[in-house]
Design a protein around this motif. Structure first.
Motif, PDB file in Angstrom:
ATOM      1  N   ALA A   1      18.169  13.906  -3.349  1.00 33.80           N
ATOM      2  CA  ALA A   1      18.998  14.737  -4.225  1.00 33.80           C
ATOM      3  C   ALA A   1      19.708  13.883  -5.264  1.00 33.80           C
ATOM      4  CB  ALA A   1      20.021  15.518  -3.390  1.00 33.80           C
ATOM      5  N   MET A   2      20.189  12.724  -4.863  1.00 31.34           N
ATOM      6  CA  MET A   2      20.857  11.831  -5.803  1.00 31.34           C
ATOM      7  C   MET A   2      19.883  11.330  -6.862  1.00 31.34           C
ATOM      8  SD  MET A   2      21.049   8.241  -6.322  1.00 31.34           S
ATOM      9  CE  MET A   2      20.750   7.524  -4.709  1.00 31.34           C
ATOM     10  N   GLY A   3      18.654  10.952  -6.455  1.00 32.30           N
ATOM     11  CA  GLY A   3      17.668  10.475  -7.413  1.00 32.30           C
ATOM     12  C   GLY A   3      17.275  11.531  -8.424  1.00 32.30           C
ATOM     13  N   ILE A   4      17.124  12.772  -7.963  1.00 35.64           N
ATOM     14  CA  ILE A   4      16.792  13.863  -8.883  1.00 35.64           C
ATOM     15  C   ILE A   4      17.947  14.114  -9.855  1.00 35.64           C
ATOM     16  CG2 ILE A   4      16.300  16.331  -9.013  1.00 35.64           C
ATOM     17  CD1 ILE A   4      14.810  16.074  -6.378  1.00 35.64           C
ATOM     18  N   THR A   5      19.180  14.028  -9.361  1.00 37.23           N
ATOM     19  CA  THR A   5      20.340  14.202 -10.237  1.00 37.23           C
ATOM     20  C   THR A   5      20.363  13.149 -11.330  1.00 37.23           C
ATOM     21  OG1 THR A   5      21.626  15.136  -8.398  1.00 37.23           O
ATOM     22  CG2 THR A   5      22.851  14.330 -10.310  1.00 37.23           C
ATOM     23  N   LEU A   6      20.132  11.891 -10.965  1.00 33.66           N
ATOM     24  CA  LEU A   6      20.107  10.821 -11.955  1.00 33.66           C
ATOM     25  C   LEU A   6      18.950  10.992 -12.924  1.00 33.66           C
ATOM     26  CD1 LEU A   6      20.905   7.694  -9.739  1.00 33.66           C
ATOM     27  CD2 LEU A   6      22.471   9.005 -11.174  1.00 33.66           C
ATOM     28  N   ARG A   7      17.837  11.522 -12.429  1.00 32.12           N
ATOM     29  CA  ARG A   7      16.671  11.713 -13.295  1.00 32.12           C
ATOM     30  C   ARG A   7      16.969  12.706 -14.404  1.00 32.12           C
ATOM     31  NH1 ARG A   7      12.812  14.694 -15.312  1.00 32.12           N
ATOM     32  NH2 ARG A   7      10.591  14.434 -14.855  1.00 32.12           N
TER      33      ARG A   7
ATOM     34  N   ALA B   1       0.831  -1.206   0.000  1.00 28.04           N
ATOM     35  CA  ALA B   1       0.000   0.000   0.000  1.00 28.04           C
ATOM     36  C   ALA B   1       0.865   1.255   0.000  1.00 28.04           C
ATOM     37  CB  ALA B   1      -0.922  -0.005   1.219  1.00 28.04           C
ATOM     38  N   LEU B   2       1.967   1.232   0.760  1.00 31.57           N
ATOM     39  CA  LEU B   2       2.882   2.373   0.751  1.00 31.57           C
ATOM     40  C   LEU B   2       3.471   2.577  -0.626  1.00 31.57           C
ATOM     41  CD1 LEU B   2       4.462   4.566   2.251  1.00 31.57           C
ATOM     42  CD2 LEU B   2       6.133   2.817   2.898  1.00 31.57           C
ATOM     43  N   GLY B   3       3.777   1.484  -1.322  1.00 29.74           N
ATOM     44  CA  GLY B   3       4.294   1.603  -2.681  1.00 29.74           C
ATOM     45  C   GLY B   3       3.300   2.265  -3.616  1.00 29.74           C
ATOM     46  N   THR B   4       2.003   1.948  -3.456  1.00 33.03           N
ATOM     47  CA  THR B   4       0.987   2.605  -4.275  1.00 33.03           C
ATOM     48  C   THR B   4       0.878   4.086  -3.935  1.00 33.03           C
ATOM     49  OG1 THR B   4      -0.234   0.508  -4.319  1.00 33.03           O
ATOM     50  CG2 THR B   4      -1.416   2.481  -5.016  1.00 33.03           C
ATOM     51  N   LEU B   5       0.990   4.410  -2.662  1.00 38.01           N
ATOM     52  CA  LEU B   5       0.956   5.822  -2.261  1.00 38.01           C
ATOM     53  C   LEU B   5       2.098   6.618  -2.888  1.00 38.01           C
ATOM     54  CD1 LEU B   5       0.041   5.723   1.548  1.00 38.01           C
ATOM     55  CD2 LEU B   5      -1.291   6.792  -0.279  1.00 38.01           C
ATOM     56  N   LEU B   6       3.212   5.955  -3.129  1.00 40.99           N
ATOM     57  CA  LEU B   6       4.389   6.642  -3.652  1.00 40.99           C
ATOM     58  C   LEU B   6       4.392   6.754  -5.177  1.00 40.99           C
ATOM     59  CD1 LEU B   6       7.189   5.090  -1.402  1.00 40.99           C
ATOM     60  CD2 LEU B   6       6.146   7.338  -1.199  1.00 40.99           C
ATOM     61  N   GLU B   7       3.364   6.228  -5.830  1.00 48.51           N
ATOM     62  CA  GLU B   7       3.343   6.253  -7.293  1.00 48.51           C
ATOM     63  C   GLU B   7       3.506   7.652  -7.881  1.00 48.51           C
ATOM     64  OE1 GLU B   7       0.045   4.246  -8.965  1.00 48.51           O
ATOM     65  OE2 GLU B   7       0.678   2.258  -8.301  1.00 48.51           O
ATOM     66  N   PRO B   8       2.758   8.669  -7.415  1.00 44.97           N
ATOM     67  CA  PRO B   8       2.954  10.013  -8.005  1.00 44.97           C
ATOM     68  C   PRO B   8       4.369  10.540  -7.847  1.00 44.97           C
ATOM     69  CG  PRO B   8       0.926   9.921  -6.717  1.00 44.97           C
ATOM     70  CD  PRO B   8       1.670   8.670  -6.419  1.00 44.97           C
ATOM     71  N   VAL B   9       4.999  10.228  -6.710  1.00 43.29           N
ATOM     72  CA  VAL B   9       6.373  10.678  -6.494  1.00 43.29           C
ATOM     73  C   VAL B   9       7.320  10.007  -7.477  1.00 43.29           C
ATOM     74  CG1 VAL B   9       8.263  10.746  -4.831  1.00 43.29           C
ATOM     75  CG2 VAL B   9       5.929  11.128  -4.069  1.00 43.29           C
ATOM     76  N   MET B  10       7.145   8.715  -7.699  1.00 48.10           N
ATOM     77  CA  MET B  10       8.029   7.997  -8.607  1.00 48.10           C
ATOM     78  C   MET B  10       7.918   8.534 -10.026  1.00 48.10           C
ATOM     79  SD  MET B  10       9.298   6.144  -6.314  1.00 48.10           S
ATOM     80  CE  MET B  10      10.448   5.242  -7.336  1.00 48.10           C
ATOM     81  N   LYS B  11       6.700   8.887 -10.434  1.00 47.58           N
ATOM     82  CA  LYS B  11       6.504   9.367 -11.801  1.00 47.58           C
ATOM     83  C   LYS B  11       7.053  10.777 -11.992  1.00 47.58           C
ATOM     84  CE  LYS B  11       2.372   6.563 -12.654  1.00 47.58           C
ATOM     85  NZ  LYS B  11       0.908   6.581 -12.927  1.00 47.58           N
ATOM     86  N   LEU B  12       6.779  11.662 -11.060  1.00 50.03           N
ATOM     87  CA  LEU B  12       7.177  13.055 -11.230  1.00 50.03           C
ATOM     88  C   LEU B  12       8.641  13.278 -10.888  1.00 50.03           C
ATOM     89  CD1 LEU B  12       6.473  16.074 -11.696  1.00 50.03           C
ATOM     90  CD2 LEU B  12       5.988  16.203  -9.256  1.00 50.03           C
ATOM     91  N   VAL B  13       9.061  12.835  -9.721  1.00 48.14           N
ATOM     92  CA  VAL B  13      10.397  13.162  -9.223  1.00 48.14           C
ATOM     93  C   VAL B  13      11.480  12.329  -9.886  1.00 48.14           C
ATOM     94  CG1 VAL B  13      11.832  13.349  -7.160  1.00 48.14           C
ATOM     95  CG2 VAL B  13       9.390  13.876  -7.030  1.00 48.14           C
ATOM     96  N   PHE B  14      11.250  11.013  -9.992  1.00 46.57           N
ATOM     97  CA  PHE B  14      12.292  10.110 -10.485  1.00 46.57           C
ATOM     98  C   PHE B  14      12.058   9.633 -11.913  1.00 46.57           C
ATOM     99  CE2 PHE B  14      12.078   9.252  -5.786  1.00 46.57           C
ATOM    100  CZ  PHE B  14      13.220   9.969  -5.468  1.00 46.57           C
TER     101      PHE B  14
END
Length: 416
Positions: free
Chosen positions: A166-172, A71-84
């Motif tokens: 910060a590292m994830g955004i840099t890689l993105r 369920a936490l993974g589903t909650l994080l879906e918008p973050v994964m799409k936009l940020v990473f």
């Protein structure tokens, strides 16, 4: 000219065989030194890592069985799409990294890659982002056990997650590859269109719990067994790399035997050994916490090997993973120095540390392993409120990112 020897070549096999022979020779020539190094690794594991992690690993297994992590993974879906810039299904890997710690995220990343949910580039970024340290290790093992201060572990955890972001955004932004792996009609994307975000979160919790199918008593027993097996594996890695560290010191001699080079070498190989050694040096508190943060970001060759084995090859390049770990460690060190005063003022960390100017006494002084173990248990009651505060802090970051994601989605729909 090829820079790397292929892992399936005869030359690589001969090289591994030669290294194995050299290791055996050192073990035969220096049996007393090897025994002391293995005993050192065993003592660290048994005194700090095992009692600090066992109850929380059991809780993590129960959370997975009940579907809470899904369920936490589903909650994080918008973050994964936009940020990473990753598909929503990858939120499960990040959730595993946030709860169980490394290398749990690598296991989920490998599974998603094998199922075709991620392409090679996305799997590369997800492996880097989800390779996180468990908050329990940072607060209970590092803070309470090594530094004799749970508040120090809390500070390390906050910076660890900020530097990972910060590292994830840099890689993105440095990865120009696009989204190619999941077809438009895949089940993940279709579910995202047909159901609301919160409704899908509740549905993923129910479906994961139903798929698990175990009663709570069975789940509890399996969780205890699984947690014990994982801790035995962690202990094996700590002991093995403690021996490798001693062999390198014997082979290189005075070059690496002096501090702090000796501690940095152990940190390069295994993070628990490096953080323990760093806590024994008489450095200023800020410098000690900053270096430990960098060690956690790097995470050591032992955890690199575990992550690589769980994620599989599947087009995932180790050189990119190394770059991500270097970025994470560098960001952690820099952010610790820059945010030291504002974070300590905000969360009230200054004044609650067990030590002020320096940390623990040198190894030959009165601060022995037994006194450290006593401090571990006497300060253990402080872990729970700090864990709650840490998760509130992390949740606040993700809520902010989710709000930005929803606002961005609404703006795009409005502008057409």
């Amino acid at each position: 000219m090829r820079k790397w020897i292929p892992s399936d070549s005869r030359s690589f096999t001969i090289l591994l065989g030669a290294l194995a022979i050299i290791l055996v020779m050192f073990i035969v020539i220096y049996p007393d030194q090897i025994f002391k190094s293995s005993l050192h690794g065993l003592t660290i594991w048994w005194t700090f890592v095992f009692p600090g992690l066992l109850p929380f690993l059991i809780l993590s297994e129960i959370m997975i069985g009940l579907g809470l992590v899904h369920a936490l993974g589903t909650l994080l879906e918008p973050v994964m799409k936009l940020v990473f810039r990753l598909p929503g299904a990858s939120g499960w890997a990040l959730a595993m990294g946030l709860t169980a710690g490394f290398p749990a995220g690598a296991d989920v990343t490998g599974q998603l890659r094998r199922e075709g949910v991620l392409n090679a580039s996305e799997a590369q970024r997800l492996l880097a982002v989800s390779h996180l340290c468990s908050p329990v290790i940072m607060i209970a093992v590092v803070g309470v056990g090594f530094l004799q201060s749970p508040e120090a572990g809390f500070m390390i955890a906050v910076v660890h997650y900020l530097s990972a972001l910060a590292m994830g955004i840099t890689l993105r932004w440095t990865d120009s590859s696009g989204r190619t792996s999941v077809p438009s009609g895949s089940s993940t994307e279709t579910a995202g269109r047909n159901h609301g975000w919160l409704r899908r979160t509740a549905g993923s919790l129910r479906s994961a719990h139903r798929k698990d199918g175990r009663t709570f008593g069975k789940l509890l027993g399996d969780s205890v067994t699984s947690a014990a097996q994982k801790l035995l594996g962690i202990g094996g890695y700590i002991i093995l790399f403690s021996v490798l560290h001693r062999i390198l010191v014997l082979a290189l001699g005075p070059i690496v035997s002096a501090e702090p080079v000796n501690t940095l070498l152990s940190a390069f190989l295994e993070p628990h050994l490096g953080m323990y050694g760093m806590s024994r040096l008489s450095f200023p508190l800020l410098m000690t916490v900053a270096v430990i943060g960098a060690i956690l970001g790097w995470s050591g060759l032992s955890l690199h090997a575990q992550a690589r084995s769980l994620a599989g090859n599947n087009g995932i390049r180790y050189s990119r993973f190394i770059l991500a770990r270097l970025l994470h460690g560098a960001y952690a060190f820099i952010l610790t120095v820059l945010l030291w005063k504002p974070l300590t003022a905000t969360f009230g960390v200054v004044g609650t540390f067990a030590m002020t100017d320096t940390l623990v006494s040198p190894p030959n002084a009165a601060g022995s392993l037994l006194s450290d173990a006593g401090a571990f248990w006497t300060q253990g009651l402080k872990i729970w409120p700090l864990l709650a505060k840490l998760y509130v802090f992390v949740a606040g970051i993700f809520v902010l990112l989710i709000c930005i994601s929803l606002i961005n989605r609404a703006y795009r729909k409005k502008t057409g």
